[in-house]
Design a protein around this motif. Sequence first.
Motif, PDB file in Angstrom:
ATOM      1  N   LYS A  82      22.346   9.555 -12.121  1.00  0.00           N
ATOM      2  CA  LYS A  82      22.420   9.898 -10.704  1.00  0.00           C
ATOM      3  C   LYS A  82      22.072  11.364 -10.480  1.00  0.00           C
ATOM      4  O   LYS A  82      21.368  11.709  -9.520  1.00  0.00           O
ATOM      5  N   ILE A  83      22.538  12.253 -11.338  1.00  0.00           N
ATOM      6  CA  ILE A  83      22.269  13.679 -11.180  1.00  0.00           C
ATOM      7  C   ILE A  83      20.772  13.966 -11.267  1.00  0.00           C
ATOM      8  O   ILE A  83      20.237  14.825 -10.565  1.00  0.00           O
ATOM      9  N   ASP A  84      20.075  13.209 -12.130  1.00  0.00           N
ATOM     10  CA  ASP A  84      18.623  13.387 -12.262  1.00  0.00           C
ATOM     11  C   ASP A  84      17.911  12.970 -10.977  1.00  0.00           C
ATOM     12  O   ASP A  84      16.991  13.659 -10.513  1.00  0.00           O
ATOM     13  N   LEU A  85      18.341  11.838 -10.409  1.00  0.00           N
ATOM     14  CA  LEU A  85      17.723  11.365  -9.170  1.00  0.00           C
ATOM     15  C   LEU A  85      18.049  12.307  -8.021  1.00  0.00           C
ATOM     16  O   LEU A  85      17.196  12.575  -7.170  1.00  0.00           O
ATOM     17  N   THR A  86      19.271  12.821  -7.985  1.00  0.00           N
ATOM     18  CA  THR A  86      19.663  13.768  -6.930  1.00  0.00           C
ATOM     19  C   THR A  86      18.772  15.004  -6.972  1.00  0.00           C
ATOM     20  O   THR A  86      18.294  15.475  -5.934  1.00  0.00           O
ATOM     21  N   LYS A  87      18.531  15.533  -8.161  1.00  0.00           N
ATOM     22  CA  LYS A  87      17.670  16.718  -8.299  1.00  0.00           C
ATOM     23  C   LYS A  87      16.242  16.406  -7.839  1.00  0.00           C
ATOM     24  O   LYS A  87      15.592  17.234  -7.192  1.00  0.00           O
ATOM     25  N   PHE A  88      15.762  15.200  -8.182  1.00  0.00           N
ATOM     26  CA  PHE A  88      14.408  14.813  -7.767  1.00  0.00           C
ATOM     27  C   PHE A  88      14.307  14.718  -6.243  1.00  0.00           C
ATOM     28  O   PHE A  88      13.347  15.209  -5.643  1.00  0.00           O
ATOM     29  N   GLU A 136       0.835  -1.206   0.000  1.00  0.00           N
ATOM     30  CA  GLU A 136       0.000   0.000   0.000  1.00  0.00           C
ATOM     31  C   GLU A 136       0.864   1.249   0.000  1.00  0.00           C
ATOM     32  O   GLU A 136       0.572   2.226  -0.686  1.00  0.00           O
ATOM     33  N   THR A 137       1.921   1.234   0.830  1.00  0.00           N
ATOM     34  CA  THR A 137       2.839   2.371   0.876  1.00  0.00           C
ATOM     35  C   THR A 137       3.514   2.564  -0.476  1.00  0.00           C
ATOM     36  O   THR A 137       3.614   3.689  -0.983  1.00  0.00           O
ATOM     37  N   TYR A 138       3.975   1.470  -1.071  1.00  0.00           N
ATOM     38  CA  TYR A 138       4.631   1.552  -2.371  1.00  0.00           C
ATOM     39  C   TYR A 138       3.666   2.033  -3.450  1.00  0.00           C
ATOM     40  O   TYR A 138       4.048   2.785  -4.348  1.00  0.00           O
ATOM     41  N   GLN A 139       2.428   1.592  -3.359  1.00  0.00           N
ATOM     42  CA  GLN A 139       1.420   2.022  -4.330  1.00  0.00           C
ATOM     43  C   GLN A 139       1.186   3.521  -4.216  1.00  0.00           C
ATOM     44  O   GLN A 139       0.951   4.210  -5.224  1.00  0.00           O
ATOM     45  N   ASN A 140       1.270   4.046  -2.993  1.00  0.00           N
ATOM     46  CA  ASN A 140       1.120   5.483  -2.790  1.00  0.00           C
ATOM     47  C   ASN A 140       2.285   6.243  -3.425  1.00  0.00           C
ATOM     48  O   ASN A 140       2.094   7.324  -3.995  1.00  0.00           O
ATOM     49  N   TYR A 141       3.499   5.691  -3.314  1.00  0.00           N
ATOM     50  CA  TYR A 141       4.636   6.300  -4.014  1.00  0.00           C
ATOM     51  C   TYR A 141       4.346   6.364  -5.511  1.00  0.00           C
ATOM     52  O   TYR A 141       4.600   7.379  -6.160  1.00  0.00           O
ATOM     53  N   TYR A 142       3.841   5.262  -6.028  1.00  0.00           N
ATOM     54  CA  TYR A 142       3.548   5.176  -7.464  1.00  0.00           C
ATOM     55  C   TYR A 142       2.467   6.176  -7.865  1.00  0.00           C
ATOM     56  O   TYR A 142       2.588   6.876  -8.876  1.00  0.00           O
ATOM     57  N   ASP A 143       1.397   6.259  -7.064  1.00  0.00           N
ATOM     58  CA  ASP A 143       0.245   7.095  -7.415  1.00  0.00           C
ATOM     59  C   ASP A 143       0.517   8.586  -7.246  1.00  0.00           C
ATOM     60  O   ASP A 143      -0.059   9.411  -7.961  1.00  0.00           O
ATOM     61  N   VAL A 144       1.366   8.932  -6.268  1.00  0.00           N
ATOM     62  CA  VAL A 144       1.546  10.350  -5.921  1.00  0.00           C
ATOM     63  C   VAL A 144       3.007  10.803  -6.030  1.00  0.00           C
ATOM     64  O   VAL A 144       3.351  11.637  -6.869  1.00  0.00           O
ATOM     65  N   GLY A 145       3.872  10.231  -5.191  1.00  0.00           N
ATOM     66  CA  GLY A 145       5.227  10.755  -5.044  1.00  0.00           C
ATOM     67  C   GLY A 145       6.084  10.688  -6.292  1.00  0.00           C
ATOM     68  O   GLY A 145       6.910  11.579  -6.540  1.00  0.00           O
ATOM     69  N   LEU A 146       5.892   9.659  -7.112  1.00  0.00           N
ATOM     70  CA  LEU A 146       6.775   9.450  -8.261  1.00  0.00           C
ATOM     71  C   LEU A 146       6.155   9.857  -9.597  1.00  0.00           C
ATOM     72  O   LEU A 146       6.715   9.574 -10.655  1.00  0.00           O
ATOM     73  N   LYS A 147       5.035  10.546  -9.553  1.00  0.00           N
ATOM     74  CA  LYS A 147       4.385  10.970 -10.798  1.00  0.00           C
ATOM     75  C   LYS A 147       5.285  11.831 -11.691  1.00  0.00           C
ATOM     76  O   LYS A 147       5.240  11.701 -12.915  1.00  0.00           O
TER      77      LYS A 147
END
Length: 360
Positions: free
Chosen positions: A101-107, A78-89
Amino acid sequence: MGSLRKREWKTKKGISIRYEYSYMLYGKQYKKLFKKKPIPQELVALTQTIGDNPTFQEALNDYINSYCALHCKASTIETYQNYYDVGLKPLYFLRVKTYKKIDLTKFIIQYKENHAPKTTNNLLVFLKGFFNWLIDEKIISESPAKKIRPLPIEKVEAKSLDEEDRKLFVYCLKYVPDWVQLFFLTMLNMGLRISECLALEWSDIDFDNAKMNINKQYYRFRVTSTKNYEVRIIDIPDHLLERFKSENIKSNLVFNSPEAPGQYASVNNLRERWFENIKRKMEEISNKDFSWFTPHCLRHTHATYLLSNGIPLSYVSKRLGHRDTNTTLNIYNHALPSDNLKALNLLKNLNQSKIRAKKT
């Protein structure tokens, strides 16, 4: 084309069943797990989503529904699904192979602006697992999250009641119903998490040997294994055991919903109504501020009380269900008697001496 097979394995709850579909795409082997037997259209759709360089959305969806579905608890998914639905959009349409790595660091820098350090670190742990899965699946060769360190988190001392406030808490329990009294007394005397206390069944209490079996929790409206999957059998103090013996058993649950015996009590009702009532009464009597006081502080109070009175760290650690004594030590170091701290420092110095001896 691919092959579909039914997989079965034993779990604590019985037989778990998944359907595994293996297929080739761009010369690579892929596998996906389904909870129910998939229809042909679902299988065809797979070859149209995960490709040689999938988008984050495509790969994340596959990761959660295959690897996580097999290896993680429902609450974790459920927590991971929330990352998928909201945090990682914001990452949805980026390609995983071209992500650096630079892209992930900025995110992460952007994400932490609106989230607590612990929340940000939890997301980073998820992403590291995701990228490692992509490596295992031979979609990428190196993780962009590999060398990104978690954010520093200020260590906050576990808050607990001192002796005077502990007595005040017990006194104020008389202002709430008997079953609520017993619930919070159980948390205080047994060091349970609120989710573990909610899940207690009468079969978990061994009246003959004064033992309690903690093997599950009621979390997010479902029964799951305990945190870290740690099962423990702990001693029940005599006065609490007598309270249990005097209870009128209405169902297999120790703590029932008042309106519906046999159904779990509401965690929100216990927190927001009854515990807040107790806190207000404590503030009214003592003229102190207890805004910091939460039900989890009863667990901290339990551990702090035992350690400060010389009970061995190993016993307290097992009672709390920690994986090892280091976890207990990191949280409750402040509660250890001075002699214990002195001994630990001596052992630390002894270990350092051994390391120096090896180098010479």
